[in-house]
Design a protein around this motif. Structure first.
Motif, short mmCIF file in Angstrom:
data_model
loop_
_atom_site.label_atom_id
_atom_site.label_comp_id
_atom_site.label_asym_id
_atom_site.label_seq_id
_atom_site.Cartn_x
_atom_site.Cartn_y
_atom_site.Cartn_z
N SER A 161 -15.74 -17.78 -23.83
CA SER A 161 -16.62 -18.91 -24.04
C SER A 161 -16.56 -19.85 -22.85
N GLY A 162 -17.52 -20.79 -22.81
CA GLY A 162 -17.55 -21.77 -21.75
C GLY A 162 -18.46 -22.93 -22.09
N VAL A 163 -18.52 -23.91 -21.20
CA VAL A 163 -19.31 -25.10 -21.43
C VAL A 163 -20.21 -25.36 -20.23
N GLY A 164 -21.27 -26.11 -20.47
CA GLY A 164 -22.19 -26.45 -19.40
C GLY A 164 -23.10 -27.59 -19.80
N ASN A 165 -24.19 -27.72 -19.07
CA ASN A 165 -25.15 -28.79 -19.33
C ASN A 165 -26.57 -28.25 -19.20
N TRP B 260 -23.45 -23.98 -15.61
CA TRP B 260 -22.20 -23.76 -16.34
C TRP B 260 -20.99 -24.18 -15.51
N LYS B 261 -20.03 -24.79 -16.18
CA LYS B 261 -18.81 -25.25 -15.51
C LYS B 261 -18.06 -24.07 -14.91
N GLY B 262 -17.73 -24.19 -13.61
CA GLY B 262 -16.96 -23.16 -12.93
C GLY B 262 -17.74 -21.91 -12.60
N SER B 263 -19.08 -21.97 -12.63
CA SER B 263 -19.91 -20.78 -12.39
C SER B 263 -21.09 -21.14 -11.50
N THR B 264 -21.51 -20.18 -10.68
CA THR B 264 -22.71 -20.38 -9.86
C THR B 264 -23.97 -19.92 -10.58
N THR B 265 -23.84 -19.40 -11.78
CA THR B 265 -25.00 -18.92 -12.54
C THR B 265 -25.94 -20.08 -12.89
N THR C 73 -38.07 -16.51 -19.21
CA THR C 73 -36.78 -17.02 -18.76
C THR C 73 -36.48 -16.48 -17.36
N TRP C 74 -35.44 -17.07 -16.76
CA TRP C 74 -34.97 -16.55 -15.47
C TRP C 74 -33.46 -16.75 -15.38
N TYR C 75 -32.77 -15.69 -14.95
CA TYR C 75 -31.31 -15.69 -14.80
C TYR C 75 -30.97 -15.43 -13.34
N GLU C 76 -30.16 -16.28 -12.77
CA GLU C 76 -29.81 -16.17 -11.35
C GLU C 76 -28.30 -16.15 -11.22
N ALA C 77 -27.74 -14.97 -10.91
CA ALA C 77 -26.30 -14.81 -10.76
C ALA C 77 -26.04 -13.69 -9.77
N PRO C 78 -24.83 -13.62 -9.20
CA PRO C 78 -24.54 -12.54 -8.24
C PRO C 78 -24.71 -11.14 -8.84
N TYR C 79 -24.51 -11.02 -10.16
CA TYR C 79 -24.54 -9.71 -10.79
C TYR C 79 -25.88 -9.39 -11.46
N TYR C 80 -26.81 -10.35 -11.52
CA TYR C 80 -28.11 -10.08 -12.14
C TYR C 80 -29.10 -11.17 -11.78
#
Length: 304
Positions: free
Chosen positions: A41-45, A57-62, A77-84
């Motif tokens: 789990s994690g937290v964000g804004n 998200w806290k501690g993530s570049t996603t 939607t759009w997802y931007e992360a190193p893995y997808y």
């Protein structure tokens, strides 16, 4: 489009490739996530523009974006992360479209069904958390006390360990024999509770509820199949409290008692309220007091 932001608040199921996550949006701009497979789990804004709801998200570049106006299920939607990078599917959990005419109030059967499902869902989640914790403790032991295994315990299970330590009166040390024994006992009790069939009756002021003072509910301990009457004050309680009372009464069915003055681990493990509140604290990751409003956690438990 303020109305679609009202829709945003609450729980969403998010499917990205093979992952299934649950997002919980709050009106204050906070959002949490948890993996329904691994229970990480994690937290964000979140923040909204006229065209998008953006998340980080806290501690993530996603980074994520959902197009407005929101609907209960879509892939805008759009997802931007190193893995997808790409679109993914989102669905509002448990959303019921507003009726054009004023809906009637929930029936007793509706309330019972909702509380039963919530009780079983929270218990399954709590049981899985404890099994994952138990597995991680074993991994730490088998690794010879590796730093990586210890950091995994501290990072992902701080709240779970704190709940077990405080509620069952054992040291806050997952390698302590008392902690491990209490954890194993709790897992066994949760499994027994979860294995029981549904048997809840709307007794209101009759049946086992016909006494003074009236209880929230009443069970004949040790009976199988269960025999549980739900009383009038239960129907007037909050949804969380209704859920936790059902969990509590099912601990009575497996022989757990009601104990005043819990001051030992043995008493805690034989107290239905202690066990039901452990379930609530493990499932409700921001909870800091019992669902009846009593026993605030001081100092506060780690979150989420």
């Amino acid at each position: 489009m303020a109305g679609d932001l009202d829709l945003l608040i609450g729980t969403w199921t998010v499917r990205v490739k093979s992952w299934v996550w649950e997002y919980d949006f709050r009106s204050d701009g906070g959002v949490t996530w948890r993996d329904l497979g691994s229970m990480e789990s994690g937290v964000g804004n979140w923040a909204a523009t006229s065209k998008l709801v953006n998340m980080w998200w806290k501690g993530s570049t996603t980074r994520e974006s959902w197009q407005r106006p929101l609907t209960t299920g879509n892939d805008h939607t759009w997802y931007e992360a190193p893995y997808y990078r790409g679109k993914y599917r989102i669905e509002k959990t448990g959303y019921i479209a507003p009726s054009p005419s004023p809906p009637s109030g929930p029936t007793d059967a509706n309330l019972i069904d909702k509380a039963w499902e919530a009780s079983r869902s929270s218990l399954r989640f709590a049981l899985n958390r404890l099994k994952l914790l138990q597995r991680q403790i074993k991994y730490f032991e088998d690794s010879g006390g590796s730093e990586d295994a210890f950091n995994e315990l501290r990072r992902n299970y701080r709240r779970d360990m704190a709940v077990i330590s405080r509620k069952l009166l054992v040291p806050l040390n997952p390698m302590d024999p008392a902690f491990r024994s209490a954890l194993a006992s709790t897992i066994r009790l949760f499994e027994q509770n979860l294995a029981l069939p549904k048997s809840l009756k709307a007794a209101r002021d009759g049946g086992k509820c016909a006494r003074s003072p009236q209880p929230w509910a009443a069970a004949n301990g040790g009976t199988n199949p269960p025999d549980i009457d739900l009383c009038t004050i239960w129907f007037n309680a909050s949804a969380d409290l209704q859920r936790d009372v059902v969990t509590h009464e099912y601990f009575h069915i497996i022989g757990v008692d009601d104990i005043e003055g819990v001051d030992t681990t043995a008493k805690a493990l034989n107290n239905a309220n202690t066990l039901a509140q452990i379930v609530a604290y493990l499932h409700d990751r921001a909870r800091q007091k019992n669902s009846d409003g009593f026993e605030p956690m001081v100092p506060a438990l780690p979150t989420p």
